[in-house]
Design an enzyme around this catalytic site. Structure first.
Site, PDB file in Angstrom:
ATOM      1  N   LYS A   1       0.879  -1.173  -0.104  1.00  0.00           N
ATOM      2  CA  LYS A   1      -0.086  -0.059   0.104  1.00  0.00           C
ATOM      3  C   LYS A   1       0.889   1.246  -0.148  1.00  0.00           C
ATOM      4  O   LYS A   1       0.408   2.179  -0.292  1.00  0.00           O
ATOM      5  CB  LYS A   1      -1.051   0.107   1.091  1.00  0.00           C
ATOM      6  CG  LYS A   1      -2.336  -0.923   1.037  1.00  0.00           C
ATOM      7  CD  LYS A   1      -3.370  -0.609   1.765  1.00  0.00           C
ATOM      8  CE  LYS A   1      -4.545  -1.373   1.554  1.00  0.00           C
ATOM      9  NZ  LYS A   1      -5.592  -1.319   2.605  1.00  0.00           N
TER      10      LYS A   1
ATOM     11  N   LYS B   1     -10.715  -2.817  -4.362  1.00  0.00           N
ATOM     12  CA  LYS B   1     -11.402  -1.964  -4.409  1.00  0.00           C
ATOM     13  C   LYS B   1     -10.810  -0.417  -4.728  1.00  0.00           C
ATOM     14  O   LYS B   1     -11.363   0.614  -5.375  1.00  0.00           O
ATOM     15  CB  LYS B   1     -12.260  -1.414  -2.960  1.00  0.00           C
ATOM     16  CG  LYS B   1     -12.859  -2.223  -2.409  1.00  0.00           C
ATOM     17  CD  LYS B   1     -13.311  -1.974  -0.769  1.00  0.00           C
ATOM     18  CE  LYS B   1     -13.274  -3.247  -0.167  1.00  0.00           C
ATOM     19  NZ  LYS B   1     -13.726  -3.222   1.190  1.00  0.00           N
TER      20      LYS B   1
ATOM     21  N   LYS C   1      -4.066  -8.393  -7.378  1.00  0.00           N
ATOM     22  CA  LYS C   1      -5.478  -8.644  -6.876  1.00  0.00           C
ATOM     23  C   LYS C   1      -6.604  -7.795  -7.258  1.00  0.00           C
ATOM     24  O   LYS C   1      -6.566  -6.498  -7.426  1.00  0.00           O
ATOM     25  CB  LYS C   1      -5.634  -8.904  -5.287  1.00  0.00           C
ATOM     26  CG  LYS C   1      -5.380  -7.863  -4.595  1.00  0.00           C
ATOM     27  CD  LYS C   1      -5.519  -8.313  -2.994  1.00  0.00           C
ATOM     28  CE  LYS C   1      -5.588  -6.956  -2.557  1.00  0.00           C
ATOM     29  NZ  LYS C   1      -5.409  -7.002  -1.023  1.00  0.00           N
TER      30      LYS C   1
HETATM   31  P1  TYM Z   1     -10.985  -5.787   2.967  1.00  0.00           P
HETATM   32  O1  TYM Z   1     -11.823  -4.810   3.274  1.00  0.00           O
HETATM   33  O2  TYM Z   1      -9.900  -5.418   2.001  1.00  0.00           O
HETATM   34  O3  TYM Z   1     -11.837  -7.194   2.359  1.00  0.00           O
HETATM   35  C1  TYM Z   1     -12.768  -7.848   2.820  1.00  0.00           C
HETATM   36  C2  TYM Z   1     -12.471  -9.319   2.487  1.00  0.00           C
HETATM   37  O4  TYM Z   1     -12.397  -9.597   0.895  1.00  0.00           O
HETATM   38  C3  TYM Z   1     -11.245 -10.447   0.915  1.00  0.00           C
HETATM   39  N1  TYM Z   1     -10.693 -10.135  -0.340  1.00  0.00           N
HETATM   40  C4  TYM Z   1     -10.527 -10.954  -1.288  1.00  0.00           C
HETATM   41  N2  TYM Z   1     -10.615 -12.311  -1.359  1.00  0.00           N
HETATM   42  C5  TYM Z   1     -10.192 -12.825  -2.543  1.00  0.00           C
HETATM   43  N3  TYM Z   1      -9.687 -12.239  -3.674  1.00  0.00           N
HETATM   44  C6  TYM Z   1      -9.572 -10.888  -3.736  1.00  0.00           C
HETATM   45  N4  TYM Z   1      -9.336 -10.037  -4.693  1.00  0.00           N
HETATM   46  C7  TYM Z   1      -9.947 -10.274  -2.391  1.00  0.00           C
HETATM   47  N5  TYM Z   1     -10.057  -9.016  -2.044  1.00  0.00           N
HETATM   48  C8  TYM Z   1     -10.526  -8.959  -0.953  1.00  0.00           C
HETATM   49  C9  TYM Z   1     -10.218 -10.224   2.100  1.00  0.00           C
HETATM   50  O5  TYM Z   1      -9.391 -10.855   2.246  1.00  0.00           O
HETATM   51  C10 TYM Z   1     -11.234  -9.985   3.131  1.00  0.00           C
HETATM   52  O6  TYM Z   1     -11.390 -11.154   3.855  1.00  0.00           O
HETATM   53  N6  TYM Z   1      -8.075  -5.934   7.118  1.00  0.00           N
HETATM   54  C11 TYM Z   1      -9.584  -6.387   6.428  1.00  0.00           C
HETATM   55  C12 TYM Z   1     -10.696  -6.051   7.191  1.00  0.00           C
HETATM   56  C13 TYM Z   1     -10.440  -6.582   8.782  1.00  0.00           C
HETATM   57  C14 TYM Z   1     -10.746  -7.897   9.228  1.00  0.00           C
HETATM   58  C15 TYM Z   1     -10.731  -7.641  10.391  1.00  0.00           C
HETATM   59  C16 TYM Z   1     -10.866  -9.116   8.743  1.00  0.00           C
HETATM   60  C17 TYM Z   1     -10.432  -5.408   9.614  1.00  0.00           C
HETATM   61  N7  TYM Z   1     -10.461  -6.250  10.975  1.00  0.00           N
HETATM   62  C18 TYM Z   1     -10.657  -8.900  11.424  1.00  0.00           C
HETATM   63  C19 TYM Z   1     -10.943 -10.382   9.316  1.00  0.00           C
HETATM   64  C20 TYM Z   1     -10.835 -10.010  10.726  1.00  0.00           C
HETATM   65  C21 TYM Z   1      -9.459  -5.663   5.119  1.00  0.00           C
HETATM   66  O7  TYM Z   1      -9.020  -4.628   4.749  1.00  0.00           O
HETATM   67  O8  TYM Z   1     -10.449  -6.646   4.271  1.00  0.00           O
END
Ligand code: TYM
Length: 328
Positions: free
Chosen positions: A110, A196, A193
């Site tokens: 990032k 968003k 990947k």
């Molecule tokens: P975030 O908001 O980026 O994404 C949410 C979930 O979607 C999954 N994901 C993907 N899976 C497969 N292929 C992709 N291209 C892809 N893009 C996103 C992510 O792995 C995620 O499961 N830090 C986390 C949010 C968070 C969290 C937590 C998750 C905060 N606290 C505690 C689990 C437990 C995040 O930014 O996900």
């Protein structure tokens, strides 16, 4: 089983989120007690327009419910409504090591070359994520592959805290990562990947894209000139082709080898329309429900309020235990 996961309420819910994580959230509602939250405190590790954030949070809540998260079975809430997340994150910052955070690949990805200009919150982000999980004694955390390293860190923090303070306070969480769709890639670049934050909307399928736009994005998705093989191993070295076949298999809930059995020898001229059709049919009911839910923002706020109250009650004893263990 105590299941917990979060998603940042920035941008639209996309196909990577859905296939990588949210579909497992929905399925796991059958298997244990679930806590799902909108990670609004994580979102502000990068600047968010305050006038937009409230709308984005409600929109993400609506999208999760449209996907099948059921707020009468799972506890669905906003992270900032449970102050224990921030409090425990601070307590755990005493346990987490700078060297551990320095190894986090998401921070490196990032920030790129602009590390010095990144916010402190972006660096300590995984400590807040550890607090999210440990606060609820979660045993299972359904996420995509990109979050695996953050969960390993949460385990390391839990082990060190339990050891340093000689307590058995925190449960060690296990990531639940789907075998088939752990990492959905960009439609424009098979090595990045689906995300968003990608500036090109053509790189991702948003769950509220209309059928024409979905068909157009699939038509324009990057591919190669070779026909599809029969053996999944022959997709190695063809990242864009592999991604589209993975997406098809995940949407159809079929093994890749079965999808290839149907399309082997055919080119993308045949495969892409079939993929677009399957995607439109799979996402159509979600889009319909989403439009319905967006009509009633007050009801969404009410549901999130009920969730927050439940979450606060479950989080409180762990936070109290952490203060006690530290002699505070
Ligand atoms: P975030 O908001 O980026 O994404 C949410 C979930 O979607 C999954 N994901 C993907 N899976 C497969 N292929 C992709 N291209 C892809 N893009 C996103 C992510 O792995 C995620 O499961 N830090 C986390 C949010 C968070 C969290 C937590 C998750 C905060 N606290 C505690 C689990 C437990 C995040 O930014 O996900």
């Amino acid at each position: 089983m105590r299941i917990l996961s979060g998603i940042q309420p920035t941008g639209n819910l996309h196909l990577g989120n859905y296939l990588g994580a949210i579909r497992n959230w929905v399925r796991m509602q059958e298997e244990g007690e679930c806590f799902f939250f909108l990670a609004d405190l994580h979102a502000i590790s990068q600047y968010q327009d305050p006038a937009e954030l409230g709308r984005a949070i409600r929109e993400m809540a609506a999208a999760l419910i449209a996907c099948g998260v059921d707020p009468t079975r799972a506890t669905l809430f906003r992270q900032r409504d449970v102050p224990a997340h921030s409090e425990l994150a601070w307590l755990l910052s005493g346990t987490a090591r700078i060297g551990w955070l320095n190894r986090m690949t998401q921070f490196k990805d990032k920030t790129g070359k602009n590390r010095e200009g990144a916010s402190v919150a972006l660096f300590t982000y995984p400590v807040l994520q550890a607090a999210d999980v440990l606060l609820y004694q979660a045993s299972h955390v359904p996420v995509g592959d990109d979050q695996k390293q953050h969960l390993e860190l949460a385990r390391d923090i839990a082990i060190k805290f339990n050891t340093d303070y000689n307590v058995e306070l925190f449960t060690l969480p296990e990531p639940t990562i789907p075998a088939a769709a752990a990492r959905i890639m960009s439609l424009r670049d098979g090595s990045a990947k689906m995300s968003k934050s990608d500036p090109s909307d053509m790189s991702r399928i948003n769950l509220n894209d209309d059928p024409d736009l979905i068909a157009q994005k699939i038509r324009k998705a990057k591919t190669d000139a070779e026909p599809l093989p029969a053996d999944p191993k022959d997709l190695d070295g063809r990242p864009e082709a592999k991604n589209l076949v993975t997406i098809y298999a995940a949407l159809a809930d079929e093994p890749v080898v079965d999808v290839l059995a149907r399309f082997a020898g055919q080119g993308f001229g045949a495969f892409k329309p079939a993929l677009a059709e399957l995607m439109v049919e799979t996402l159509r009911p979600i889009g319909g429900r989403l439009t319905e839910l967006q009509r009633d923002p007050a009801e969404l706020d009410r549901l999130l309020g009920v969730g927050a109250e439940k979450a606060r009650a479950v989080a409180a004893p762990t936070l109290a235990g952490a203060y006690r263990a530290m002699g505070l």
